[in-house]
Design a protein around this motif. Structure first.
Motif, PDB file in Angstrom:
ATOM      1  N   VAL A  94       0.844  -1.196   0.000  1.00 16.11           N
ATOM      2  CA  VAL A  94       0.000   0.000   0.000  1.00 16.11           C
ATOM      3  C   VAL A  94       0.880   1.247   0.000  1.00 16.11           C
ATOM      4  N   CYS A  95       0.489   2.226  -0.806  1.00 16.90           N
ATOM      5  CA  CYS A  95       1.186   3.503  -0.837  1.00 16.90           C
ATOM      6  C   CYS A  95       0.176   4.578  -0.445  1.00 16.90           C
ATOM      7  N   ARG A  96       0.556   5.450   0.471  1.00 17.61           N
ATOM      8  CA  ARG A  96      -0.377   6.475   0.977  1.00 17.61           C
ATOM      9  C   ARG A  96       0.180   7.883   0.800  1.00 17.61           C
ATOM     10  N   ASN A  97      -0.609   8.737   0.151  1.00 18.41           N
ATOM     11  CA  ASN A  97      -0.263  10.161   0.028  1.00 18.41           C
ATOM     12  C   ASN A  97      -0.954  10.986   1.099  1.00 18.41           C
ATOM     13  N   VAL A  98      -2.111  10.508   1.540  1.00 21.65           N
ATOM     14  CA  VAL A  98      -2.923  11.217   2.524  1.00 21.65           C
ATOM     15  C   VAL A  98      -3.430  10.191   3.550  1.00 21.65           C
ATOM     16  N   ALA A  99      -3.410  10.576   4.815  1.00 21.88           N
ATOM     17  CA  ALA A  99      -3.839   9.645   5.874  1.00 21.88           C
ATOM     18  C   ALA A  99      -5.351   9.480   5.893  1.00 21.88           C
ATOM     19  N   ASP A 155      10.339   0.515  -4.502  1.00 19.74           N
ATOM     20  CA  ASP A 155      10.717   1.386  -5.622  1.00 19.74           C
ATOM     21  C   ASP A 155       9.598   1.429  -6.672  1.00 19.74           C
ATOM     22  N   ALA A 156       9.039   0.254  -7.005  1.00 19.34           N
ATOM     23  CA  ALA A 156       8.001   0.197  -8.053  1.00 19.34           C
ATOM     24  C   ALA A 156       6.726   0.911  -7.618  1.00 19.34           C
ATOM     25  N   ILE A 157       6.303   0.743  -6.368  1.00 22.89           N
ATOM     26  CA  ILE A 157       5.037   1.372  -5.967  1.00 22.89           C
ATOM     27  C   ILE A 157       5.218   2.889  -5.856  1.00 22.89           C
ATOM     28  N   LEU A 158       6.410   3.346  -5.476  1.00 22.15           N
ATOM     29  CA  LEU A 158       6.626   4.804  -5.408  1.00 22.15           C
ATOM     30  C   LEU A 158       6.637   5.412  -6.814  1.00 22.15           C
ATOM     31  N   ARG A 159       7.200   4.679  -7.769  1.00 24.46           N
ATOM     32  CA  ARG A 159       7.195   5.173  -9.156  1.00 24.46           C
ATOM     33  C   ARG A 159       5.775   5.149  -9.717  1.00 24.46           C
ATOM     34  N   ALA A 160       5.043   4.065  -9.421  1.00 27.90           N
ATOM     35  CA  ALA A 160       3.638   3.984  -9.866  1.00 27.90           C
ATOM     36  C   ALA A 160       2.830   5.125  -9.259  1.00 27.90           C
ATOM     37  N   ASN A 161       3.103   5.429  -8.002  1.00 25.75           N
ATOM     38  CA  ASN A 161       2.379   6.503  -7.316  1.00 25.75           C
ATOM     39  C   ASN A 161       2.588   7.845  -8.024  1.00 25.75           C
ATOM     40  N   VAL A 163       3.357   8.429 -11.132  1.00 28.77           N
ATOM     41  CA  VAL A 163       2.682   8.410 -12.439  1.00 28.77           C
ATOM     42  C   VAL A 163       1.171   8.555 -12.262  1.00 28.77           C
ATOM     43  N   LEU A 164       0.598   7.749 -11.361  1.00 25.69           N
ATOM     44  CA  LEU A 164      -0.864   7.758 -11.176  1.00 25.69           C
ATOM     45  C   LEU A 164      -1.333   9.081 -10.593  1.00 25.69           C
ATOM     46  N   LYS A 165      -0.584   9.603  -9.615  1.00 24.02           N
ATOM     47  CA  LYS A 165      -0.952  10.875  -8.968  1.00 24.02           C
ATOM     48  C   LYS A 165      -1.028  11.995 -10.015  1.00 24.02           C
ATOM     49  N   ARG A 166      -0.005  12.057 -10.844  1.00 24.37           N
ATOM     50  CA  ARG A 166       0.064  13.103 -11.873  1.00 24.37           C
ATOM     51  C   ARG A 166      -1.053  12.922 -12.895  1.00 24.37           C
ATOM     52  N   PHE A 167      -1.258  11.679 -13.341  1.00 20.11           N
ATOM     53  CA  PHE A 167      -2.293  11.385 -14.337  1.00 20.11           C
ATOM     54  C   PHE A 167      -3.678  11.755 -13.796  1.00 20.11           C
ATOM     55  N   LEU A 168      -3.971  11.379 -12.567  1.00 20.13           N
ATOM     56  CA  LEU A 168      -5.300  11.633 -11.995  1.00 20.13           C
ATOM     57  C   LEU A 168      -5.487  13.123 -11.693  1.00 20.13           C
ATOM     58  N   GLU A 169      -4.415  13.790 -11.253  1.00 25.66           N
ATOM     59  CA  GLU A 169      -4.483  15.248 -11.020  1.00 25.66           C
ATOM     60  C   GLU A 169      -4.893  15.968 -12.293  1.00 25.66           C
ATOM     61  N   GLY A 170      -4.354  15.501 -13.409  1.00 28.49           N
ATOM     62  CA  GLY A 170      -4.666  16.089 -14.716  1.00 28.49           C
ATOM     63  C   GLY A 170      -6.128  15.907 -15.093  1.00 28.49           C
ATOM     64  N   GLY A 172      -8.555  16.082 -12.666  1.00 32.03           N
ATOM     65  CA  GLY A 172      -9.335  16.661 -11.571  1.00 32.03           C
ATOM     66  C   GLY A 172      -9.549  15.748 -10.381  1.00 32.03           C
ATOM     67  N   MET A 173      -8.621  14.819 -10.163  1.00 30.10           N
ATOM     68  CA  MET A 173      -8.793  13.882  -9.042  1.00 30.10           C
ATOM     69  C   MET A 173      -7.543  13.828  -8.163  1.00 30.10           C
ATOM     70  N   THR A 174      -7.757  13.473  -6.901  1.00 29.52           N
ATOM     71  CA  THR A 174      -6.663  13.334  -5.940  1.00 29.52           C
ATOM     72  C   THR A 174      -6.538  11.861  -5.550  1.00 29.52           C
ATOM     73  N   LEU A 175      -5.327  11.338  -5.647  1.00 30.85           N
ATOM     74  CA  LEU A 175      -5.060   9.947  -5.258  1.00 30.85           C
ATOM     75  C   LEU A 175      -4.629   9.931  -3.796  1.00 30.85           C
ATOM     76  N   LEU A 176      -5.494   9.408  -2.917  1.00 32.95           N
ATOM     77  CA  LEU A 176      -5.155   9.359  -1.485  1.00 32.95           C
ATOM     78  C   LEU A 176      -4.240   8.176  -1.190  1.00 32.95           C
ATOM     79  N   ASP A 177      -4.631   6.981  -1.679  1.00 35.83           N
ATOM     80  CA  ASP A 177      -3.808   5.790  -1.465  1.00 35.83           C
ATOM     81  C   ASP A 177      -4.208   4.708  -2.468  1.00 35.83           C
ATOM     82  N   PHE A 178      -3.405   3.661  -2.560  1.00 38.69           N
ATOM     83  CA  PHE A 178      -3.738   2.531  -3.435  1.00 38.69           C
ATOM     84  C   PHE A 178      -2.927   1.318  -3.025  1.00 38.69           C
ATOM     85  N   LYS A 179      -3.353   0.165  -3.538  1.00 43.94           N
ATOM     86  CA  LYS A 179      -2.724  -1.113  -3.198  1.00 43.94           C
ATOM     87  C   LYS A 179      -2.278  -1.823  -4.465  1.00 43.94           C
ATOM     88  N   LEU A 180      -1.097  -2.400  -4.438  1.00 41.18           N
ATOM     89  CA  LEU A 180      -0.618  -3.220  -5.557  1.00 41.18           C
ATOM     90  C   LEU A 180      -0.226  -4.597  -5.030  1.00 41.18           C
TER      91      LEU A 180
END
Ligand code: C5P
Length: 239
Positions: A94-99, A155-161, A163-170, A172-180
């Motif tokens: 799990v990678c978390r940007n927001v608690a 390393d892979a989940i931080l890189r995925a984060n 990419v996904l964060k930037r893509f979703l921001e573009g 109009g969405m905020t990525l709080l967390d995700f699981k791989l």
């Protein structure tokens, strides 16, 4: 059809895995089932399987285009993907940007706290034990992964984060967390499993509208859950 679908290899709560005539690949078929609380709460949302298959395909493609390798090969039909056959590691990363979610219950951190750098956590896939949190030392001792593989997953989940964060921001969405989840193929590690609103938390950047499975966890109607997934899908497909 390019591939011949053979026997069922495995069945999970939301997916079926079938062998294909190419032994290096498998077919992932997404079910319409939605579950929460380690499977104790479950329902069927007609069309959800197709939505999650298509969302996973799109997000895996975005990752690949941005240099984050994963198991996606191609889309087979409305609710099925052809993916590389992996020997899965029974760990959720799990990678978390927001608690939010389980971390605010476990640690003295307020809901909404921004994590910079992001937090990475590991959970053993073990429903009977409630998917306990584990660390690198546990994974090495239990022979789930080597130290090097743990490093590769972080390393892979931080890189995925990123990419996904930037893509979703573009969009109009905020990525709080995700699981791989990860698996091994040809000696290397690869991102496997799925990537859709069942395993990520995404909010509308301005209204904070929930666009993920938290709606279901909180008891929203199945129609509301489906509408949110459709809205997420619509936004990620915008060119
Ligand atoms: O519940 P928790 O806060 O630990 O979840 C963190 C992230 O991992 C969320 O995006 C959630 O959807 C995902 N997750 C998952 N499968 C689980 C547990 C969590 O996809 N079994």
């Amino acid at each position: 059809m390019k591939y011949r679908v053979m026997g069922l290899i495995a069945e999970g709560k939301t997916k079926l895995v079938y062998a294909l005539d190419d032994p290096s690949l498998v077919l992932l078929r997404f079910k319409d089932q939605v579950t929460a609380l380690d499977g104790k709460k479950k329902d069927v949302i007609p069309g959800k399987g197709a939505l999650n298959a298509n969302i996973s395909a799109r997000l895996f493609q975005i990752l690949k285009q941005n240099g984050v390798e994963n198991h996606y090969v191609e889309t087979y039909d409305d609710s099925s993907l052809v993916v590389k056959r992996l020997q899965m590691i029974p760990v959720e990363v799990v990678c978390r940007n927001v608690a939010t979610g389980s971390i605010v219950k476990r640690l003295p951190v307020a809901e909404g706290t921004v994590f910079d750098p992001p937090v990475v956590e590991f959970f053993l896939k073990d429903d009977a034990r409630g998917d306990p949190m584990i660390n690198e030392s546990h994974m090495v001792a239990l022979k789930l992964a080597t130290k090097s593989e743990v490093g590769q997953m972080v390393d892979a989940i931080l890189r995925a984060n990123e990419v996904l964060k930037r893509f979703l921001e573009g969009r109009g969405m905020t990525l709080l967390d995700f699981k791989l989840e990860f698996g091994r193929a040809d000696g290397g590690l690869l991102i496997g499993d799925e990537l859709n609103p069942d395993c990520m938390r995404v909010r509308d950047a301005s209204t904070e509208r929930v666009l993920d499975k938290d709606l279901y966890r909180r008891g929203a109607s199945l129609e509301e859950v489906k509408k949110a997934y459709e809205e997420f899908y619509r936004r990620i497909m915008e060119r």
